[in-house]
Each structure stands twice: as structure tokens, then as C-alpha cells.
Design an enzyme around this catalytic site. Sequence first.
Site, mmCIF file in Angstrom:
data_model
loop_
_atom_site.group_PDB
_atom_site.id
_atom_site.type_symbol
_atom_site.label_atom_id
_atom_site.label_comp_id
_atom_site.label_asym_id
_atom_site.label_seq_id
_atom_site.Cartn_x
_atom_site.Cartn_y
_atom_site.Cartn_z
ATOM 1 N N GLY A 61 0.792 -1.211 0.000
ATOM 2 C CA GLY A 61 0.000 0.000 0.000
ATOM 3 C C GLY A 61 0.828 1.265 0.000
ATOM 4 C CG ASP A 95 -8.552 0.702 4.083
ATOM 5 O OD1 ASP A 95 -9.200 -0.309 4.406
ATOM 6 O OD2 ASP A 95 -7.838 1.330 4.870
#
Length: 405
Positions: A141, A172
Site C-alpha cells: 500500500g 481500503d
Amino acid sequence: MVLFQTIFSGSQDALATIQKNPIFFEQAGPRQNIYFNPADVTAGIVTCGGLCPGINDVIRALVMELHYRYKVPRILGFPFGYEGLVKKSGHRPIELTPDKVAHIMNFGGSILGSSRGNQAINDMVDTLCLYGVKMLFCIGGDGTLRGAQAIHEEVKRRKEDIAIVGIPKTIDNDINYVQKTFGFSTAFSKAVEAVNCAHEEAKGAPNGIGLVKLMGRHSGFIAVNAALASKNVNFVLIPESDFDLEGKGAFLEVLKDRIKKRGHSVIIVAEGAGQKYFEDKGEKDQSGNKRLADIGIFMKDRISEYFKKENLNINLKYIDPSYIIRSVPANAEDSVFCGFLAQNAVHAAFAGRTSCVVGIWNNVFTVMPIQLAIAERKVLKPERSTLWRALLASTGQPNRMIAES
């Protein structure tokens, strides 16, 4: 090239935009000419940060593309994230072959393991040089991509010929200028199971309330998509939309009205929602992210206290499926998507691209600079989001739950 903007107010607006100086992404894919001689390449793969559905699918696809299409003779997997790139950690790379990765997509997690935390950039580049790595694929990420950019800068300073390519991994779905990240489809699909269980618990008891906490440190994409897919949710609380707890028009009063009228309610709260209710102690996790307070337990306690004060008996069930959701294997859609991302990452590296991220924009695979991907975080914007409007129509919740002054 991939046009950044695809929606215009009319044909004149479209023509004017295109004629001025439109913004394009580079389209991903194989190139006629390649920069590296495959016979001389040792490729490296590293997986960092939290687990996410599809990591093993990406690893498998990288190995298959490197081995079968480009005939790369040596592919190394570095264990436990960037820690595996530091010699003194004691980890040694694993040689990856098609036989070793053939069936890993059937399992969640990462066969290479993962970790969080900052490592010395010099040490990591030393290891890459030691093993003769010519291209490094960094699966992770925001923090991982920042690390990849730092590795690239040190490689450039040393004038080494090593391509650094990022494959964005965040459950997310909050990477900038990436339409969606792998694992997101699996995550909210799995979250729906927990939400539907909460609904059964809620409607099966007098004044039943099902409260589900889902991932989403800064963005509510999983929470909103799970609610839309379930269609059994009445309230969704996300980081991007402020809410008050008590007062006229605030959340708890609206929840009480719902309970009195319908006898039950299902609530989703994203992990980053409502952080204004906690003291900011300035604590950070190993990746340098702000350590969040537990909004799920907080909401459970506050709801219980409120209804006790209102002399209204409720049956509240709290569910936190976070680690179950992120540890499962990818679903069919994500598995296919992971394959395309990995293949395009290999094409980018062989074309000599570096300090770049592969993603998707307007349903076309792209290559863009890491700096652009980490410049800011992608969030849901309720004031102009069709996703949020769809959520309001599905749940019936007010657009804003702020106490009237």
C-alpha cells in the site's frame, strides 16, 4: 494513452478539453522493444503491510509471466516484506518457480509473509546488488510505495540498473488515481456475510441492533460497498462524513427513531470514523500510520449507555470481522484482476519503466509514477459522490447527522 477525464458537459466541452492540453496516463502492456535482456535478469518480489485477498494470485502471475513469457532464469521472493531485504535480519530469499507457485492462489495471505516498519534503504539496495536483482516488484500500500520510491532514489544515486515497480495493495481501495485495488472486491463481498449475520441477529430480537466494524482508516469504500451489496443496512458511518452522537438530528436520536418505528437496525462503522471522539496521543504504528482508537467498541458502549438512559431496552450484537476478511483467498473476479496487474507490472519493468505503479483507470490498465500515487490519499467525497447518493437511497439514513445548534 489513457485519457484521464472521460465525462464532459457536452461535445463542445469535450473538444475544447482535448484540444487544450488534456491529461493522459500511459497505457500498460507489452512493448515492441524491451530494455533488459531476459537472460541477464534476476527478478525480486516483496510483499509488505497488512494482508489482503489476492497477494498470492499476484505472486503467481508475476512468476508465470517472468518465467514463461520472458524466460527469466531466476526469480527471488524476499520473505517478510522489506525486512527480508536487510541482510542482518537473517532472512534469505526463496527461489520461486512455476511449480512452487502453481496452486498458491487457493490460499489467503502471502507465501512470502509480510511485515511493517521502516528499514534502512542502503541495506536494502545492498541486498538487491548482492543478488544481482535487475527488477523489484513491490506489492503493498501507501507505505510500501513510499519505500519503493526511496529504494528507487538510492538505486538512481548509485547509478545501478534496477527497475522498481509497485503493485498497489490496499484493502481500503484508497490509492490515488487507481480506480480500484486488488482484493477490494473480495473484501466487501466477504464483509457482506458479516453484515447479513448482523441483520439476522438484529431482527431476531426485540429492539435488536447489529453493529459491524469494517476496515477503512481514511476512506469508507468497503463500508459503503458492503452496505449497497447487502441492502440490509440502515446506517453507515465513514471517516469522510462527520457525525454527532447526541442532540436533535444527531446519530443516536435518529437511531432511536428507527428502533421505535421498525424494531431493529443494522449499523456499519468504518474503523476510521468518529476519531474526533478520542484524544490524539500522537501514537503511530510500525508503518508510521496514526494509531486509531477503536471506534467499534466505543460505539457499542455509547449506544448501550444512550438507550439505558432513554429507558429503552435493546439487544445489541457487535461483530468485527476484519482479520477474517483480509485473510481469505481472492474471489474469481479479483483473481483475474490480480493476473492482469502482475502481467502489466512485468511488461513495465522490461520496458525500462521504474519508480512506477501499475493500476487501472477508466477500465484500462495504466502505468504512472509512484510519486503521483502517493501524493494524496483517495477518499470518498460525499458532497459529489454518486456512490454516497446510492448509499443514502439504499439505507434511508440522513445525509448529515449533525446536532442542531
